[in-house]
Design a protein around this motif. Structure first.
Motif, PDB file in Angstrom:
ATOM      1  N   GLU A   3      41.545  36.551  40.463  1.00  0.00           N
ATOM      2  CA  GLU A   3      40.368  37.213  39.753  1.00  0.00           C
ATOM      3  C   GLU A   3      39.602  38.288  40.297  1.00  0.00           C
ATOM      4  N   ARG A  54      38.094  41.375  42.558  1.00  0.00           N
ATOM      5  CA  ARG A  54      38.369  42.554  43.025  1.00  0.00           C
ATOM      6  C   ARG A  54      38.529  42.589  44.583  1.00  0.00           C
ATOM      7  N   SER A 100      46.139  41.057  39.006  1.00  0.00           N
ATOM      8  CA  SER A 100      44.453  40.716  38.654  1.00  0.00           C
ATOM      9  C   SER A 100      44.739  40.138  37.221  1.00  0.00           C
ATOM     10  N   GLN A 104      41.838  41.803  45.567  1.00  0.00           N
ATOM     11  CA  GLN A 104      42.738  42.939  45.189  1.00  0.00           C
ATOM     12  C   GLN A 104      42.615  43.842  46.230  1.00  0.00           C
TER      13      GLN A 104
END
Length: 594
Positions: free
Chosen positions: A400, A402, A429, A405
């Motif tokens: 979910e 950032r 994502s 990521q």
């Protein structure tokens, strides 16, 4: 396109033990090197144009090679457009617009005459549904599918565009234009050839003086050995078709007056010329009177050696062909060749020692099993930014936040010792935890193993909405009661459902971090974590990955600073909850100890 080869079943052919592949007008075959994509292309061609297969074509020498295909879209209009004899040959075998054919070769090196072509008959008795070599069936198939065009790997590009053979692109192009050339210039060329024949032929009426001198000089020498023998030097003159069929490609750069062979160019330029010729061939064939045929265009890696813009041009050209009487089936390693519109028809090819070459479920076949309101999620998952990751990976990680990521790939490589890419993982994502279930559902019906990483709040809100946990789950209820106890003293605002809501002093996510710090809540959080693991979901037990890492903030500066510290720090000292992060990484790679 009126008709196409919609499905092909391949048995015992090279790396393919037994598998069924769905085909569309534009079918990308996606897989790693040596997965068997080229074998699928060759099997398709063999089904429609028989040749004798050799030892290397058989996976198991004790079993036959069998390739079965289903042709869809055979309409009355199509049947009425072909010769009556061809129509009679196949009409009785067509059921609901479909025709099923099967080609079988029993042993390697068998003669072409012994290779069976069978047609499925719904009217036959049980056990004998396949009718062998019905009269006229080969010619009828030729009327529906002309000679397939197969373009091999890059090493064949030079030959394909420079040597005139019936199997090369330049040969096919010359075959298209030879008729008009003969009509326009045939008589003129024949006169020239006849003149040349008179000069060069051993019995030519105007034999060249140089040739006669050669004959005389050599015969004087032969006479001393064999008095009764004479020779004449014979220079054969090509026939008209040979002249036209000797065409090749010459390259002219910078307005040079002297052309060069295509072999002088780099691979990218060779491939570009090859694709341009294919496009031109397509245009020529579309001008033919018969628009009711479907030509199979089978290409290995059309994007090879081309820059991104050129790949887009090739893709658009091939997609245009797929609507203009061509069925395009190609192998690819480029996400540029597969737009979001093509995802549903993309076939993911894999190979293992036990299964040989096989496919994962296509999105098209998976759609009936996906919730009706998942369409937007499919679009998000297979956006251009994600498609290359998903289609060219073996396993998917959905995350979910950032921070995941930005930092999870670095953490993964540091802890696992290999990058996500080497593990064949794709990190995608989700666009919010509300997408978790739908995303997992889409990927799992495509047979793509998927694992998700979520923040703590997911376990109490979305996990219940998605059906992963029951609202009356004892651990959920216990945490609900703890929130009631600690809310006022910690500045937590509770919504009507009893769970934290965003307020001026604290976000809902921050409130769950407060819960995670409550000693009496931790056993319940751990229990919920274990329950979600059974669904392939990792729950950050301390609230979020930031809490486990010990960082504050979610911005580029924070991520860059942490990434730099990772280069020079001992990770167990740097990461607040190193064991928890390591557990997550090991769980992703399937460590049995977790």
């Amino acid at each position: 396109m009126s008709h196409l080869l919609a499905e092909i079943k391949i048995e015992n052919y090279k790396s393919i033990l037994s598998e069924v592949f769905e085909l569309s007008a534009y079918t990308p075959l996606i897989g790693y090197n040596n997965a068997g994509k080229s074998n699928i292309l060759s099997a398709i061609k063999w089904l429609l144009r028989r040749t004798s297969l050799q030892v290397n074509d058989f996976n198991n020498l004790d079993l036959p090679v069998v390739v079965e295909g289903r042709i869809d879209g055979i309409t009355d209009e199509l049947l009425n457009s072909i010769l009556p004899s061809h129509k009679v040959s196949i009409s009785k075998f067509i059921v609901d617009g479909s025709l099923q054919i099967r080609r079988t070769q029993l042993v390697p090196g068998d003669s072409v005459a012994r290779i069976k072509l069978q047609v499925f008959s719904s009217e036959a008795t049980a056990g004998s549904e396949w009718v062998s070599n019905p009269t006229g069936i080969d010619n009828a198939l030729n009327a529906l599918f002309p000679e397939p065009i197969q373009i091999g790997a890059m090493e064949n590009a030079e030959e394909d565009v420079s040597k005139s053979k019936t199997t090369t692109t330049i040969g096919k192009l010359l075959g298209e234009i030879i008729g008009p050339l003969e009509t326009q210039y045939g008589a003129q060329v024949r006169n020239v050839l006849d003149e040349l024949k008179g000069i060069m032929d051993a019995d030519g009426h105007s034999r060249a003086a140089e040739l006669r001198q050669f004959d005389t000089a050599v015969n004087q020498k032969i006479d001393s050995f064999f008095p009764d023998i004479n020779i004449k030097l014979h220079v054969p003159t090509p026939e008209l078709k040979e002249v036209f069929n000797k065409g090749t490609i010459k390259i002219y750069e910078h307005q040079d007056s002297e052309g060069r062979d295509i072999s002088s160019l780099g691979h990218g330029a060779q491939r570009s010329i090859q694709m341009a010729l294919i496009r031109h061939l397509a245009e020529l064939k579309r001008e033919e009177e018969n628009h009711n045929t479907t030509t199979l265009l089978l290409i290995d890696e059309p994007e090879l050696y081309l820059h991104p813009q050129a790949i887009e041009i090739v893709r658009d050209s091939l997609k245009a062909l797929s609507t203009e009487g061509y069925q395009v089936v190609f192998s690819t390693h480029s996400a540029i060749m597969v737009t979001s519109d093509d995802i549903a028809d993309a076939v993911l090819i894999r190979k293992t020692r036990a299964r040989g070459t096989y496919k994962r479920s296509t999105l098209k076949s998976a759609v009936p099993h996906i919730e009706a309101d998942s369409a937007s999620q499919i679009g998000l998952l297979f956006s251009l930014s994600n498609s290359s990751k998903i289609l060219f990976s073996e396993k998917i990680i959905l995350a979910e936040g950032r921070t995941e990521q930005k930092l999870l790939p670095r953490l993964f490589e540091a802890i696992a010792g290999k990058s996500m890419g080497l593990h064949k993982y794709a990190l995608i994502s989700m666009g919010g935890v509300a997408s978790t279930k739908k995303s997992m559902q889409v990927l799992e019906v495509m047979d793509l193993p998927t694992r998700s990483i979520v923040d703590l709040d997911f376990g109490f809100i979305n996990a219940i909405k998605d059906g992963f946990l029951d609202e009356e789950d004892t651990d959920v209820v216990a945490c609900h009661m703890i929130f009631d106890e600690i809310a006022s003293s910690n500045g937590i605002t509770l919504a009507q459902n009893g769970w934290p809501a965003k307020s001026s002093s604290m976000t809902a996510a921050e409130a769950f971090v407060v819960l995670a710090n409550q000693i009496k809540a931790q056993p319940h959080i751990e229990a919920i974590h274990q329950k979600l693991l059974l669904h392939g979901i990792w729950l950050w037990r301390m609230g979020s990955i930031e809490t486990h890492l010990g960082i504050v903030g979610k911005n580029e500066m924070v991520w860059a600073s942490f990434a730099n510290l990772m280069k020079s720090s001992y990770l167990p000292d740097l990461i607040r909850d190193y064991n928890g992060v390591a557990d997550c990484i090991n769980w992703l790679i399937g460590n049995e100890a977790i």
